[in-house]
Motif scaffolding. Structure first.
Motif, mmCIF file in Angstrom:
data_model
loop_
_atom_site.group_PDB
_atom_site.id
_atom_site.type_symbol
_atom_site.label_atom_id
_atom_site.label_comp_id
_atom_site.label_asym_id
_atom_site.label_seq_id
_atom_site.Cartn_x
_atom_site.Cartn_y
_atom_site.Cartn_z
ATOM 1 N N GLY A 22 45.643 35.718 6.630
ATOM 2 C CA GLY A 22 44.227 35.466 6.401
ATOM 3 C C GLY A 22 43.555 34.598 7.437
ATOM 4 O O GLY A 22 42.412 34.870 7.829
ATOM 5 N N LEU A 23 44.222 33.544 7.901
ATOM 6 C CA LEU A 23 43.597 32.693 8.923
ATOM 7 C C LEU A 23 43.393 33.462 10.221
ATOM 8 O O LEU A 23 42.364 33.307 10.888
ATOM 9 N N GLU A 24 44.358 34.302 10.560
ATOM 10 C CA GLU A 24 44.235 35.128 11.764
ATOM 11 C C GLU A 24 43.084 36.129 11.601
ATOM 12 O O GLU A 24 42.285 36.329 12.512
ATOM 13 N N LEU A 25 43.005 36.749 10.436
ATOM 14 C CA LEU A 25 41.937 37.707 10.161
ATOM 15 C C LEU A 25 40.570 37.019 10.220
ATOM 16 O O LEU A 25 39.634 37.528 10.845
ATOM 17 N N SER A 26 40.445 35.859 9.595
ATOM 18 C CA SER A 26 39.172 35.133 9.587
ATOM 19 C C SER A 26 38.781 34.669 10.983
ATOM 20 O O SER A 26 37.600 34.747 11.359
ATOM 21 N N ALA A 27 39.749 34.189 11.758
ATOM 22 C CA ALA A 27 39.457 33.757 13.132
ATOM 23 C C ALA A 27 38.969 34.937 13.973
ATOM 24 O O ALA A 27 37.981 34.818 14.713
ATOM 25 N N ALA A 28 39.635 36.081 13.850
ATOM 26 C CA ALA A 28 39.223 37.265 14.605
ATOM 27 C C ALA A 28 37.857 37.762 14.138
ATOM 28 O O ALA A 28 37.034 38.193 14.953
ATOM 29 N N PHE A 29 37.605 37.708 12.846
ATOM 30 C CA PHE A 29 36.317 38.119 12.287
ATOM 31 C C PHE A 29 35.198 37.274 12.894
ATOM 32 O O PHE A 29 34.160 37.796 13.304
ATOM 33 N N TYR A 30 35.424 35.981 12.988
ATOM 34 C CA TYR A 30 34.435 35.115 13.616
ATOM 35 C C TYR A 30 34.289 35.466 15.102
ATOM 36 O O TYR A 30 33.186 35.722 15.591
ATOM 37 N N GLN A 31 35.410 35.485 15.825
ATOM 38 C CA GLN A 31 35.375 35.701 17.276
ATOM 39 C C GLN A 31 34.780 37.058 17.648
ATOM 40 O O GLN A 31 33.987 37.161 18.583
ATOM 41 N N ASP A 32 35.176 38.102 16.934
ATOM 42 C CA ASP A 32 34.793 39.464 17.308
ATOM 43 C C ASP A 32 33.459 39.919 16.727
ATOM 44 O O ASP A 32 32.854 40.850 17.252
ATOM 45 N N VAL A 33 33.009 39.309 15.643
ATOM 46 C CA VAL A 33 31.814 39.817 14.960
ATOM 47 C C VAL A 33 30.754 38.734 14.749
ATOM 48 O O VAL A 33 29.645 38.832 15.270
ATOM 49 N N VAL A 34 31.084 37.720 13.969
ATOM 50 C CA VAL A 34 30.083 36.745 13.530
ATOM 51 C C VAL A 34 29.491 35.974 14.700
ATOM 52 O O VAL A 34 28.265 35.802 14.789
ATOM 53 N N ARG A 35 30.329 35.526 15.611
ATOM 54 C CA ARG A 35 29.830 34.766 16.762
ATOM 55 C C ARG A 35 28.790 35.562 17.549
ATOM 56 O O ARG A 35 27.753 35.032 17.939
ATOM 57 N N GLY A 36 29.037 36.841 17.763
ATOM 58 C CA GLY A 36 28.096 37.682 18.503
ATOM 59 C C GLY A 36 26.778 37.864 17.790
ATOM 60 O O GLY A 36 25.708 37.861 18.421
ATOM 61 N N ILE A 37 26.825 38.042 16.469
ATOM 62 C CA ILE A 37 25.590 38.189 15.690
ATOM 63 C C ILE A 37 24.749 36.922 15.817
ATOM 64 O O ILE A 37 23.544 36.982 16.064
ATOM 65 N N LEU A 38 25.394 35.772 15.661
ATOM 66 C CA LEU A 38 24.650 34.511 15.751
ATOM 67 C C LEU A 38 24.125 34.271 17.166
ATOM 68 O O LEU A 38 22.985 33.812 17.329
ATOM 69 N N ALA A 39 24.918 34.591 18.168
ATOM 70 C CA ALA A 39 24.487 34.399 19.555
ATOM 71 C C ALA A 39 23.290 35.291 19.891
ATOM 72 O O ALA A 39 22.374 34.881 20.607
ATOM 73 N N GLN A 40 23.294 36.502 19.366
ATOM 74 C CA GLN A 40 22.195 37.428 19.632
ATOM 75 C C GLN A 40 20.900 36.995 18.953
ATOM 76 O O GLN A 40 19.828 37.045 19.554
ATOM 77 N N HIS A 41 20.990 36.564 17.715
ATOM 78 C CA HIS A 41 19.793 36.265 16.934
ATOM 79 C C HIS A 41 19.364 34.796 16.962
ATOM 80 O O HIS A 41 18.187 34.501 16.787
#
Length: 160
Positions: free
Chosen positions: A23-42
């Motif tokens: 789970g920690l690996e999944l959550s870290a990747a979810f942030y790195q690959d998806v959430v961070r980009g959404i926040l950076a864009q908007h």
């Protein structure tokens, strides 16, 4: 609502189950690959911290494939500065509208807990907004919530 607990959905594991990812690996990747980009864009100037906190086996590093049946999946906490906390609802809606329905074979959409039970399970993603488990507190609000009130004032040297 169709539940996506212990492993339905796209993936490469046995049957139709995605391969287990801690789970920690999944959550870290979810942030790195998806959430961070959404926040950076908007919100490119937004200052925040990301983590995965809580009491789950995934947080403690003890999760197993069985853990996928409850309170487990791509999720995290985004800590805002107190001054940015008014953005919380806007950020929650942004994420609900822009998150992919599946990440690494696991749904990013979660069901509603059964009344009287706090367990949440991954669910099949709808055509509309994602019901994600990205908590957006401030550190102070998290601490007050965990204690049920403010932290006591520090003791002064000399007892007064």
């Amino acid at each position: 609502m169709e539940e996506m607990g212990a492993g339905t959905g796209a993936g490469t594991g046995a049957g139709n189950r995605p391969e287990f990812i801690p789970g920690l690996e999944l959550s870290a990747a979810f942030y790195q690959d998806v959430v961070r980009g959404i926040l950076a864009q908007h919100y490119p100037a937004l200052v925040y911290s990301a983590a995965r906190l809580g009491s789950g086996s995934d947080v403690l590093g003890f999760d197993t494939p069985q853990s996928r049946d409850h309170d487990w999946g791509p999720r995290l906490d985004l800590f805002l500065a107190e001054a940015d906390f008014p953005l919380r609802a806007t950020l929650e809606r942004l994420l609900a509208a822009t998150l992919p329905p599946v990440f690494r074979g696991y749904s990013t959409h979660f069901g509603i807990p059964v009344p009287g039970d706090s367990l949440v399970m991954m669910a099949a993603a709808p055509a509309g907004p994602i019901r994600h488990l990205i908590a957006i507190p401030t550190v102070g609000r998290l601490c007050r919530g965990a204690r049920g009130g403010p932290w006591p004032a520090p003791a002064r040297a000399g007892g007064g």
